[in-house]
Scaffold this motif. Structure first.
Motif, PDB file in Angstrom:
ATOM      1  N   ASP A   5       1.045  -1.145  -0.068  1.00 31.15           N
ATOM      2  CA  ASP A   5       0.010   0.088   0.008  1.00 31.15           C
ATOM      3  C   ASP A   5       1.113   1.274   0.002  1.00 31.15           C
ATOM      4  O   ASP A   5       1.062   1.897   0.878  1.00 31.15           O
ATOM      5  N   LEU A   6       1.362   1.451  -1.163  1.00 31.42           N
ATOM      6  CA  LEU A   6       2.532   2.559  -1.097  1.00 31.42           C
ATOM      7  C   LEU A   6       1.801   3.940  -1.717  1.00 31.42           C
ATOM      8  O   LEU A   6       1.117   4.012  -2.447  1.00 31.42           O
ATOM      9  N   HIS A   7       2.315   4.835  -1.007  1.00 33.03           N
ATOM     10  CA  HIS A   7       1.793   6.128  -1.230  1.00 33.03           C
ATOM     11  C   HIS A   7       2.577   7.240  -1.066  1.00 33.03           C
ATOM     12  O   HIS A   7       3.605   7.264  -0.077  1.00 33.03           O
ATOM     13  N   ALA A   8       2.695   8.566  -1.786  1.00 28.66           N
ATOM     14  CA  ALA A   8       3.818   9.649  -1.599  1.00 28.66           C
ATOM     15  C   ALA A   8       3.461  10.328  -0.115  1.00 28.66           C
ATOM     16  O   ALA A   8       2.059  10.363   0.005  1.00 28.66           O
ATOM     17  N   GLU A  10       2.505  13.086   2.702  1.00 26.92           N
ATOM     18  CA  GLU A  10       1.705  14.242   2.352  1.00 26.92           C
ATOM     19  C   GLU A  10       2.627  15.484   2.051  1.00 26.92           C
ATOM     20  O   GLU A  10       3.620  15.722   2.498  1.00 26.92           O
ATOM     21  N   GLY A  11       1.991  16.276   1.032  1.00 26.74           N
ATOM     22  CA  GLY A  11       2.878  17.374   0.541  1.00 26.74           C
ATOM     23  C   GLY A  11       3.808  17.336  -0.523  1.00 26.74           C
ATOM     24  O   GLY A  11       4.263  18.250  -1.095  1.00 26.74           O
ATOM     25  N   ALA A  12       3.805  15.902  -0.955  1.00 24.10           N
ATOM     26  CA  ALA A  12       4.788  15.684  -1.943  1.00 24.10           C
ATOM     27  C   ALA A  12       4.285  15.878  -3.143  1.00 24.10           C
ATOM     28  O   ALA A  12       5.022  16.463  -4.271  1.00 24.10           O
ATOM     29  N   ASN A  13       3.110  15.640  -3.614  1.00 17.43           N
ATOM     30  CA  ASN A  13       2.283  16.082  -4.730  1.00 17.43           C
ATOM     31  C   ASN A  13       1.291  16.950  -4.653  1.00 17.43           C
ATOM     32  O   ASN A  13       0.278  17.035  -4.162  1.00 17.43           O
ATOM     33  N   LYS A  14       1.663  18.124  -5.224  1.00 21.42           N
ATOM     34  CA  LYS A  14       0.925  19.357  -5.157  1.00 21.42           C
ATOM     35  C   LYS A  14       0.031  19.529  -6.446  1.00 21.42           C
ATOM     36  O   LYS A  14       0.399  19.247  -7.549  1.00 21.42           O
ATOM     37  N   LYS A  15      -0.977  20.155  -6.443  1.00 25.03           N
ATOM     38  CA  LYS A  15      -1.714  20.433  -7.522  1.00 25.03           C
ATOM     39  C   LYS A  15      -1.304  21.599  -8.178  1.00 25.03           C
ATOM     40  O   LYS A  15      -0.837  22.463  -7.661  1.00 25.03           O
ATOM     41  N   LYS A  16      -1.125  21.659  -9.561  1.00 25.03           N
ATOM     42  CA  LYS A  16      -0.805  22.613 -10.362  1.00 25.03           C
ATOM     43  C   LYS A  16      -1.451  23.850 -10.316  1.00 25.03           C
ATOM     44  O   LYS A  16      -2.805  23.754 -10.222  1.00 25.03           O
ATOM     45  N   ARG A  17      -1.086  24.922  -9.931  1.00 26.17           N
ATOM     46  CA  ARG A  17      -1.949  26.437  -9.742  1.00 26.17           C
ATOM     47  C   ARG A  17      -2.123  26.847 -11.502  1.00 26.17           C
ATOM     48  O   ARG A  17      -1.175  27.336 -12.102  1.00 26.17           O
ATOM     49  N   ILE A  18      -3.456  26.712 -11.709  1.00 26.37           N
ATOM     50  CA  ILE A  18      -3.826  27.161 -13.320  1.00 26.37           C
ATOM     51  C   ILE A  18      -3.995  28.781 -12.846  1.00 26.37           C
ATOM     52  O   ILE A  18      -4.893  29.058 -12.299  1.00 26.37           O
ATOM     53  N   ILE A  19      -3.477  29.494 -14.034  1.00 25.14           N
ATOM     54  CA  ILE A  19      -3.592  30.949 -13.842  1.00 25.14           C
ATOM     55  C   ILE A  19      -4.524  31.334 -15.139  1.00 25.14           C
ATOM     56  O   ILE A  19      -4.366  30.767 -16.224  1.00 25.14           O
TER      57      ILE A  19
END
Length: 150
Positions: A5-8, A10-19
């Motif tokens: 049950d592998l996962h990154a 917390e905070g490793a994968n951030k959502k891209k900021r769309i501008i």
């Protein structure tokens, strides 16, 4: 919990900021670039050293003189003391034999310096010799071919 049950973390994968997608997104209108000016425009960059129109430092300072850096001669340096340890009487010291004995690497000319004791009768065929090295080699009964005093 399973073994795989592998996962990154917390905070490793951030959502891209769309501008630039409308007022409601919170990043619309100026798209985070502030108001007006060169930096807010598309392609609005300046060169390195730009000082806002003031005469840049690299143009204010005088550039004088000459540097020999592009024309320098690079040599690998080998001392006579090291040659004394690794060579036997009557052998020839040339770039190939120095590479085999582990005293030099390929593609760079070799210069022999006179540091250390030297008593063996050897034949030298190298790109350059120091005056003290040449003196010690000749004193020990060795020969020098094709190397000027650099």
């Amino acid at each position: 919990m399973h073994d795989f049950d592998l996962h990154a973390p917390e905070g490793a994968n951030k959502k891209k900021r769309i501008i630039g997608r409308g007022q409601g997104s919170g990043r619309g209108t100026t798209a985070g670039k502030g108001n007006k000016g060169q930096q807010s425009r598309s392609g609005g960059k300046t060169y390195i050293g730009f000082e806002g129109g003031q005469m840049p430092l690299f143009r204010r300072l005088a550039h004088r003189g000459f540097s020999n850096y592009p024309f320098r001669k690079i040599f690998q340096v080998v001392n006579l003391g090291e040659i004394e340890k690794r060579f036997e009487n009557g052998e020839t010291v040339d770039p190939g034999s120095l590479i085999i004995k582990g005293l030099a690497k390929g593609n760079v000319p070799v210069k022999i310096l006179g540091d250390g004791e030297f008593t063996k009768k050897l034949n030298f065929k190298v790109a350059a010799l120091s005056a003290s090295a040449k003196e010690k080699i000749l004193k020990a009964g060795g020969t020098v071919e094709g190397a000027g005093n650099d």
